[in-house]
Motif scaffolding. Structure first.
Motif, mmCIF file in Angstrom:
data_model
loop_
_atom_site.group_PDB
_atom_site.id
_atom_site.type_symbol
_atom_site.label_atom_id
_atom_site.label_comp_id
_atom_site.label_asym_id
_atom_site.label_seq_id
_atom_site.Cartn_x
_atom_site.Cartn_y
_atom_site.Cartn_z
ATOM 1 N N ALA A 32 3.540 17.287 -11.743
ATOM 2 C CA ALA A 32 3.183 18.708 -11.741
ATOM 3 C C ALA A 32 1.686 18.870 -11.962
ATOM 4 N N LYS A 33 1.143 19.894 -11.320
ATOM 5 C CA LYS A 33 -0.247 20.294 -11.568
ATOM 6 C C LYS A 33 -0.188 21.424 -12.583
ATOM 7 N N GLY A 34 -0.006 21.032 -13.813
ATOM 8 C CA GLY A 34 0.128 22.005 -14.886
ATOM 9 C C GLY A 34 -1.080 22.021 -15.775
ATOM 10 N N ARG A 35 -0.948 22.738 -16.863
ATOM 11 C CA ARG A 35 -2.008 22.858 -17.861
ATOM 12 C C ARG A 35 -3.300 23.396 -17.256
ATOM 13 N N GLY A 36 -3.185 24.122 -16.140
ATOM 14 C CA GLY A 36 -4.345 24.738 -15.525
ATOM 15 C C GLY A 36 -5.285 23.770 -14.836
ATOM 16 N N GLY A 37 -4.841 22.536 -14.638
ATOM 17 C CA GLY A 37 -5.718 21.539 -14.031
ATOM 18 C C GLY A 37 -5.329 21.189 -12.606
ATOM 19 N N ASP A 38 -6.097 20.263 -12.039
ATOM 20 C CA ASP A 38 -5.847 19.808 -10.677
ATOM 21 C C ASP A 38 -5.213 18.423 -10.636
ATOM 22 N N ASP A 39 -5.047 17.779 -11.801
ATOM 23 C CA ASP A 39 -4.475 16.439 -11.851
ATOM 24 C C ASP A 39 -2.961 16.523 -11.925
ATOM 25 N N TRP A 40 -2.287 15.542 -11.306
ATOM 26 C CA TRP A 40 -0.833 15.450 -11.373
ATOM 27 C C TRP A 40 -0.442 14.847 -12.714
ATOM 28 N N ILE A 41 0.578 15.420 -13.339
ATOM 29 C CA ILE A 41 1.085 14.943 -14.618
ATOM 30 C C ILE A 41 2.565 14.633 -14.423
ATOM 31 N N LEU A 42 2.996 13.421 -14.820
ATOM 32 C CA LEU A 42 4.392 13.020 -14.662
ATOM 33 C C LEU A 42 5.271 13.639 -15.734
ATOM 34 N N GLY A 43 6.503 13.976 -15.338
ATOM 35 C CA GLY A 43 7.464 14.534 -16.271
ATOM 36 C C GLY A 43 8.813 14.702 -15.617
ATOM 37 N N VAL A 44 9.660 15.514 -16.222
ATOM 38 C CA VAL A 44 10.979 15.832 -15.679
ATOM 39 C C VAL A 44 11.198 17.333 -15.761
ATOM 40 N N ILE A 45 12.020 17.838 -14.842
ATOM 41 C CA ILE A 45 12.422 19.243 -14.880
ATOM 42 C C ILE A 45 13.342 19.418 -16.083
ATOM 43 N N SER A 46 13.015 20.344 -16.961
ATOM 44 C CA SER A 46 13.891 20.612 -18.098
ATOM 45 C C SER A 46 14.687 21.902 -17.911
ATOM 46 N N GLU A 47 14.252 22.747 -16.980
ATOM 47 C CA GLU A 47 14.964 24.015 -16.736
ATOM 48 C C GLU A 47 14.545 24.579 -15.391
ATOM 49 N N LEU A 48 15.492 25.155 -14.680
ATOM 50 C CA LEU A 48 15.240 25.869 -13.432
ATOM 51 C C LEU A 48 15.558 27.336 -13.700
ATOM 52 N N HIS A 49 14.638 28.229 -13.337
ATOM 53 C CA HIS A 49 14.819 29.657 -13.600
ATOM 54 C C HIS A 49 15.197 30.394 -12.313
ATOM 55 N N PRO A 50 15.923 31.501 -12.439
ATOM 56 C CA PRO A 50 16.346 32.269 -11.263
ATOM 57 C C PRO A 50 15.185 32.746 -10.387
ATOM 58 N N ASP A 51 13.981 32.877 -10.965
ATOM 59 C CA ASP A 51 12.842 33.328 -10.170
ATOM 60 C C ASP A 51 12.191 32.195 -9.369
ATOM 61 N N GLY A 52 12.811 30.990 -9.416
ATOM 62 C CA GLY A 52 12.288 29.857 -8.657
ATOM 63 C C GLY A 52 11.230 29.052 -9.390
ATOM 64 N N THR A 53 10.957 29.387 -10.652
ATOM 65 C CA THR A 53 10.005 28.606 -11.433
ATOM 66 C C THR A 53 10.755 27.540 -12.235
ATOM 67 N N TYR A 54 9.996 26.577 -12.728
ATOM 68 C CA TYR A 54 10.578 25.453 -13.439
ATOM 69 C C TYR A 54 9.879 25.246 -14.776
ATOM 70 N N ASP A 55 10.634 24.745 -15.755
ATOM 71 C CA ASP A 55 10.047 24.220 -16.984
ATOM 72 C C ASP A 55 9.957 22.714 -16.795
ATOM 73 N N VAL A 56 8.830 22.135 -17.204
ATOM 74 C CA VAL A 56 8.619 20.701 -17.049
ATOM 75 C C VAL A 56 8.307 20.093 -18.411
ATOM 76 N N LEU A 57 9.032 19.038 -18.755
ATOM 77 C CA LEU A 57 8.747 18.252 -19.948
ATOM 78 C C LEU A 57 7.936 17.053 -19.491
ATOM 79 N N TYR A 58 6.679 16.994 -19.932
ATOM 80 C CA TYR A 58 5.790 15.924 -19.506
ATOM 81 C C TYR A 58 6.087 14.635 -20.275
ATOM 82 N N ASP A 59 5.697 13.519 -19.687
ATOM 83 C CA ASP A 59 5.924 12.219 -20.314
ATOM 84 C C ASP A 59 5.286 12.114 -21.697
ATOM 85 N N ASP A 60 4.225 12.869 -21.942
ATOM 86 C CA ASP A 60 3.558 12.809 -23.247
ATOM 87 C C ASP A 60 4.246 13.685 -24.292
#
Length: 166
Positions: A32-60
């Motif tokens: 995921a390109k999260g935390r407002g950055g441009d780098d990819w961060i590895l993790g897993v989907i922890s939740e899928l929301h009805p609006d099509g967004t996802y919660d991601v639990l990062y490896d860290d």
């Protein structure tokens, strides 16, 4: 576990012409390109929301909520690695499957409450996994081998059925 981009249903918002995106499920391995950055961060989907967004639990261990789908991509994992583990019944197969999921580093880094929620969600999949495995046995006969490729196809079907409530 998750199938990377193997066997996933693709979707596109009505009226848009961009490329279809894979529909990902909880526990799918992603970058995921999260935390407002441009780098990819590895993790897993922890939740899928009805609006099509996802919660991601990062490896860290950090978690980010409501990430837009365009900021997330599935990570291809080789589920075809050789493993000599043999299950003698569908129930023992499911127990091995759950043991692998719950034995992973990502699961162990979840807070205890989220571990309980994840365990409950996975165990609720037992009847759906049983139906899928029974179909494989019916097709291939007793003693059928379930491969990583089978699991890469089975898991998205089970997750889709679970989300539909069937």
């Amino acid at each position: 576990i998750g199938g990377g981009n193997k066997g996933f249903m693709h979707w596109r918002v009505e009226g848009q012409t961009d490329s279809p995106r894979p529909l990902m499920a909880a526990a799918d391995r992603v970058k995921a390109k999260g935390r407002g950055g441009d780098d990819w961060i590895l993790g897993v989907i922890s939740e899928l929301h009805p609006d099509g967004t996802y919660d991601v639990l990062y490896d860290d261990g950090d978690e980010e909520t409501h990430l837009k789908a365009e900021l997330i991509e599935p990570v291809e994992e080789d589920l075809n690695e050789s493993d000599d583990t043999v299950a003698d019944s569908i129930d023992s197969f499911f127990e091995l499957f759950v043991e692998q999921l719950m034995g992973g580093d990502m699961y162990k880094r979840l807070p205890p409450e989220k571990q309980r929620v994840a365990a409950d969600k996975v165990n609720a999949l037992r009847p759906l996994v049983r139906e899928e495995l029974e179909a494989i046995i019916e097709e291939r006969g007793p003693g059928a081998t379930v491969t990583g490729e089978d699991m890469a196809e089975l898991i998205p079907r089970v997750m889709a059925r679970a989300q539909q409530g069937t």
